[in-house]
Scaffold this active site. Sequence first.
Site, PDB file in Angstrom:
ATOM      1  N   ASP A 168       2.275  -6.581  -7.259  1.00  0.00           N
ATOM      2  CA  ASP A 168       2.231  -5.545  -6.235  1.00  0.00           C
ATOM      3  C   ASP A 168       2.603  -6.237  -4.919  1.00  0.00           C
ATOM      4  O   ASP A 168       1.838  -7.025  -4.373  1.00  0.00           O
ATOM      5  CB  ASP A 168       0.819  -4.942  -6.186  1.00  0.00           C
ATOM      6  CG  ASP A 168       0.711  -3.772  -5.208  1.00  0.00           C
ATOM      7  OD1 ASP A 168       1.524  -3.707  -4.273  1.00  0.00           O
ATOM      8  OD2 ASP A 168      -0.198  -2.944  -5.387  1.00  0.00           O
ATOM      9  N   LYS A 173       3.831   2.415   2.563  1.00  0.00           N
ATOM     10  CA  LYS A 173       3.428   1.430   3.555  1.00  0.00           C
ATOM     11  C   LYS A 173       4.660   0.910   4.317  1.00  0.00           C
ATOM     12  O   LYS A 173       5.321   1.682   4.959  1.00  0.00           O
ATOM     13  CB  LYS A 173       2.622   0.325   2.884  1.00  0.00           C
ATOM     14  CG  LYS A 173       1.570   0.853   1.863  1.00  0.00           C
ATOM     15  CD  LYS A 173       0.454   1.669   2.494  1.00  0.00           C
ATOM     16  CE  LYS A 173      -0.384   2.445   1.473  1.00  0.00           C
ATOM     17  NZ  LYS A 173      -0.954   1.672   0.379  1.00  0.00           N
ATOM     18  N   TYR A 217      -6.104  -3.945  -4.586  1.00  0.00           N
ATOM     19  CA  TYR A 217      -6.154  -2.583  -4.055  1.00  0.00           C
ATOM     20  C   TYR A 217      -7.174  -1.740  -4.846  1.00  0.00           C
ATOM     21  O   TYR A 217      -7.135  -1.726  -6.081  1.00  0.00           O
ATOM     22  CB  TYR A 217      -4.749  -1.980  -4.133  1.00  0.00           C
ATOM     23  CG  TYR A 217      -4.691  -0.560  -3.640  1.00  0.00           C
ATOM     24  CD1 TYR A 217      -4.895  -0.268  -2.298  1.00  0.00           C
ATOM     25  CD2 TYR A 217      -4.450   0.490  -4.512  1.00  0.00           C
ATOM     26  CE1 TYR A 217      -4.861   1.040  -1.845  1.00  0.00           C
ATOM     27  CE2 TYR A 217      -4.415   1.799  -4.061  1.00  0.00           C
ATOM     28  CZ  TYR A 217      -4.622   2.068  -2.731  1.00  0.00           C
ATOM     29  OH  TYR A 217      -4.595   3.361  -2.283  1.00  0.00           O
ATOM     30  N   ARG A 273      14.461  15.451 -12.673  1.00  0.00           N
ATOM     31  CA  ARG A 273      13.398  14.553 -13.130  1.00  0.00           C
ATOM     32  C   ARG A 273      14.008  13.284 -13.725  1.00  0.00           C
ATOM     33  O   ARG A 273      13.522  12.178 -13.511  1.00  0.00           O
ATOM     34  CB  ARG A 273      12.480  15.244 -14.150  1.00  0.00           C
ATOM     35  CG  ARG A 273      11.507  14.284 -14.824  1.00  0.00           C
ATOM     36  CD  ARG A 273      10.263  14.955 -15.379  1.00  0.00           C
ATOM     37  NE  ARG A 273      10.508  16.200 -16.072  1.00  0.00           N
ATOM     38  CZ  ARG A 273      11.090  16.319 -17.277  1.00  0.00           C
ATOM     39  NH1 ARG A 273      11.471  15.244 -17.941  1.00  0.00           N
ATOM     40  NH2 ARG A 273      11.270  17.501 -17.809  1.00  0.00           N
TER      41      ARG A 273
HETATM   42  C1  LIG Z   1      -1.543   1.945  -0.874  1.00  0.00           C
HETATM   43  C2  LIG Z   1      -1.408   0.946  -1.933  1.00  0.00           C
HETATM   44  C3  LIG Z   1      -1.185   1.313  -3.265  1.00  0.00           C
HETATM   45  C4  LIG Z   1      -1.156   2.767  -3.712  1.00  0.00           C
HETATM   46  O1  LIG Z   1      -0.078   3.460  -3.166  1.00  0.00           O
HETATM   47  P1  LIG Z   1      -0.075   5.037  -2.822  1.00  0.00           P
HETATM   48  O2  LIG Z   1       1.281   5.233  -2.244  1.00  0.00           O
HETATM   49  O3  LIG Z   1      -1.194   5.280  -1.859  1.00  0.00           O
HETATM   50  O4  LIG Z   1      -0.268   5.776  -4.109  1.00  0.00           O
HETATM   51  C5  LIG Z   1      -1.033   0.306  -4.195  1.00  0.00           C
HETATM   52  N1  LIG Z   1      -1.105  -0.981  -3.852  1.00  0.00           N
HETATM   53  C6  LIG Z   1      -1.325  -1.380  -2.580  1.00  0.00           C
HETATM   54  C7  LIG Z   1      -1.389  -2.823  -2.258  1.00  0.00           C
HETATM   55  C8  LIG Z   1      -1.479  -0.435  -1.583  1.00  0.00           C
HETATM   56  O5  LIG Z   1      -1.710  -0.831  -0.323  1.00  0.00           O
END
Ligand SMILES: *Cc1c(COP(=O)(O)O)cnc(C)c1O
Length: 380
Positions: free
Chosen positions: A170, A195, A98, A46
């Site tokens: 982000d 992604k 998001y 962890r």
């Molecule tokens: C998918 C996404 C998230 C969240 O990520 P997860 O891996 O699904 O928890 C956050 N920000 C953006 C822009 C995303 O496309």
Amino acid sequence: MKFETRAIHAGQGPDPAYGAVMQPIYQVSTFAYKGVKQMGPFDYSRSGNPTRKALEDCIASLEGGAYGFAFGTGMAAETTALALLSAGDHIIVHDDLYGGTYRLCKAVISRQGVDVQFVNLRDVDALKSAIKPHTKLIWTETPTNPLMNILDLAAIAEIAKTKGVLTLCDNTFLSPYFQNPLALGIDMALHSTTKYINGHSDVVGGAIVVNDPELAGRLAFHQNALGTCQAPFDCFLVLRGLKTLAVRMEAHNRNALEIAQWLEKHPKIESVLHPGLSSHPQHDLALRQARGFGGTFSFKVKGGEDEAFRLLANVKLFILAESLGGVESLIEHPWTMTHLSMPEEVRAAAGITGNLIRISVGIEHVDDLIADLEQALEKV
Ligand SMILES: *Cc1c(COP(=O)(O)O)cnc(C)c1O
């Protein structure tokens, strides 16, 4: 070293135990001490794990940062960043982002006593007047999901610095290949590695990269205290995906721009929301701030929800699914899918309408993708 080279080598070298050329999966919870009070580089997975460390160092290098952290999901990364706040702190969050981030801020962080304010951060004057003495963090996302608006990261970072407020971006949509928030003055670059970074729709993960050692120490503490870290096998998968990020992003970018230009001329399309088009109101800012536009964008079909649903029902190659950034092309309906966690009036006010479609353009041959959209649009 250049990006492509770092994607393959940063944070990794032949394994010291047996010379394995690829990072081994240290599928283990605990590590032996050499003796009493003689801990090795790792003690418990962890707090740290060699496979995770390789991934964290590689992502940090690609974002041009000093410290990387890998998390079990993008939302786990967000949870950890938001854990830096205490009850009574104020946070400014961009108002078009998001859906999961909106939900976390609205339904969890607010309940814990953090004062959350949503502001349209395209308006830097609105940002200036929103900053209060107890503002601790400004949360940005650009391009925004699904409306593809662009935030001026350098301008936001400059305002935040004069007020001593931390900033986060982000950076999921463009990946470090096309955009580096830290180089624009942002304190934390965050990713859903689910992604583009992983890129193969076979793992969920998240990451944060920072430069400041004090901030890195606080994130490391919270990653360990909350237990939001990523498991070794998933780190291995993300590392494997990351190696081809540069070639994949070039292909996503090329295919998406070609499809956007094609859609813009189609008689059944009302508008195309793609920052690479000269019709995009922030096209110049997009060119200044990033090196490409990625593979995800949105468009509106003429008509309403019925027309959108007919398009979704008739595509054959595009897969009807949430998420983005994989090698395969996906199509979705933000109003009823990814952005359902936002109240109807918030969606409507932002411009997320029933005729809006978002596509994540994969790296198939663009001719096949256009042919698929063409035959589906004939049935709309
Ligand atoms: C998918 C996404 C998230 C969240 O990520 P997860 O891996 O699904 O928890 C956050 N920000 C953006 C822009 C995303 O496309």
